[in-house]
Design an enzyme around this catalytic site. Structure first.
Site, mmCIF file in Angstrom:
data_model
loop_
_atom_site.group_PDB
_atom_site.id
_atom_site.type_symbol
_atom_site.label_atom_id
_atom_site.label_comp_id
_atom_site.label_asym_id
_atom_site.label_seq_id
_atom_site.Cartn_x
_atom_site.Cartn_y
_atom_site.Cartn_z
ATOM 1 N N GLY A 278 54.792 -13.969 -23.918
ATOM 2 C CA GLY A 278 54.924 -13.170 -25.082
ATOM 3 C C GLY A 278 53.347 -12.670 -25.463
ATOM 4 O O GLY A 278 52.465 -12.860 -24.844
ATOM 5 N N CYS A 279 53.479 -11.461 -26.170
ATOM 6 C CA CYS A 279 52.081 -10.681 -26.574
ATOM 7 C C CYS A 279 51.284 -11.741 -27.237
ATOM 8 O O CYS A 279 49.976 -11.648 -26.856
ATOM 9 C CB CYS A 279 52.407 -9.360 -27.278
#
Length: 317
Positions: free
Chosen positions: A115-116
């Site tokens: 995920g970012c």
């Protein structure tokens, strides 16, 4: 040798960004489905099994379904969804996370794209936990702000399309107030923590780019580590990396503000260690493009590693 690639969910935000980064490559051959066939289970199953590498840019349930349709043992998968981030048998696709991670990714048949938010948080915290500067049981907070593109088509429409349901003029939005964000498990696992971090995500009125922050009360930590020790540990951990860097001390001293959009369009992740030796406090901050190193750029980097191509090929827009 040409690698056959199928991007399942190519029309979505992440899929479009990945395809844009891969366009023009003569070492790749793309399998594409027309709009009429994208929801055709038979056509998708055929494409999934024909490809050498499948990149999933789908909601979690659809990503799990796509994996279940793959019967060809030769087909390798990069999943950009949250579906497999902590699942057994899946390799975490953050090449710089450890000295062995690239090698593991290179031979993996199933890679889950980070995920970012976790990309920034893990980069900041894992080396400190590994070095014993932050105990595994320490209560950590991760504060972050992202551009609205991180929420996909629906959130993009909310902020950009005046005719969209739920259109908003908000300048800033705090969310995940139930403290159960889906990124927390992968943060905890890959930071090496015994307990989930307190995660406080926010969205600003700008399209992309993000800042992830981990504040530390150094006086409360065992051993009361100095700010310089944090910086040295992170700098050593990412020494020689192409896409992850630690701002040098003179740059940090001259920095009075951070712009979350600064690295947009790149696969770069830049780390900062701000601190006050007198108060024994620190702010660890990560700067990245949530659609670059936080999503599409990272997926392309992993693809390159998996097929033995130059790791930097096409990772930037």
């Amino acid at each position: 040798m040409v690698t056959k690639v199928f991007i399942d969910g190519e029309a979505g935000t992440t899929g479009l960004q990945i395809r844009a980064r891969l366009n023009g490559r003569d070492d790749l051959d793309f399998i594409s489905l027309g709009e009429a066939k994208r929801k055709d289970a038979g056509a998708r199953k055929e494409a999934l099994n024909e490809a050498d590498i499948v990149i999933l840019c789908l909601p979690d349930d659809a990503a799990k379904e796509a994996v279940s349709l793959i019967e060809n043992a030769r087909t390798r998968v990069i999943d950009a969804s949250t579906a497999h981030r902590v699942a057994d048998g899946w390799v975490y696709g953050f090449p710089e996370m450890s000295s062995a991670q690239r090698q593991v990714i290179s031979g993996a048949s199933r890679v889950t794209n980070p995920g970012c938010y976790p990309t920034g948080a893990i980069a900041l915290v894992k080396p400190l936990v590994d070095a014993g500067l932050v105990p595994e049981g320490w209560p950590l907070t991760v504060n972050a702000v992202s551009g609205y593109s991180g929420g996909g088509k629906q959130m993009i429409a909310e902020f950009e399309d005046t005719d969209a349901p739920g259109h908003t003029k908000e300048a800033y939005r705090a969310y995940a107030l139930s403290l159960a964000h889906k990124h927390v498990p992968e943060m905890q696992k890959n930071m090496g923590l015994q307990n989930p971090p307190l995660f406080t995500p926010n969205v600003g009125r700008y399209a992309q780019g993000m800042i992830v922050e981990v504040p530390l009360q150094l006086w409360a930590l065992p051993g009361e580590p100095e700010v310089v020790a944090l910086h040295e540990t992170l700098a050593e951990a990412y020494d020689g990396q192409r896409f992850v860097s630690v701002a040098p001390e003179d740059e940090i001293a001259a920095t009075t503000k951070l712009d979350p959009e600064q690295l947009n369009g790149t696969n770069e992740l830049k780390l900062f260690v701000f601190g006050n030796p007198k108060t024994k406090q620190a702010r660890l901050m990560a700067l990245l493009d949530n659609l670059g190193k936080g999503a599409s750029g990272q997926a392309v980097q992993c693809l390159n590693i998996m097929i033995g191509a130059d790791e930097a090929l096409g990772v930037n827009l």
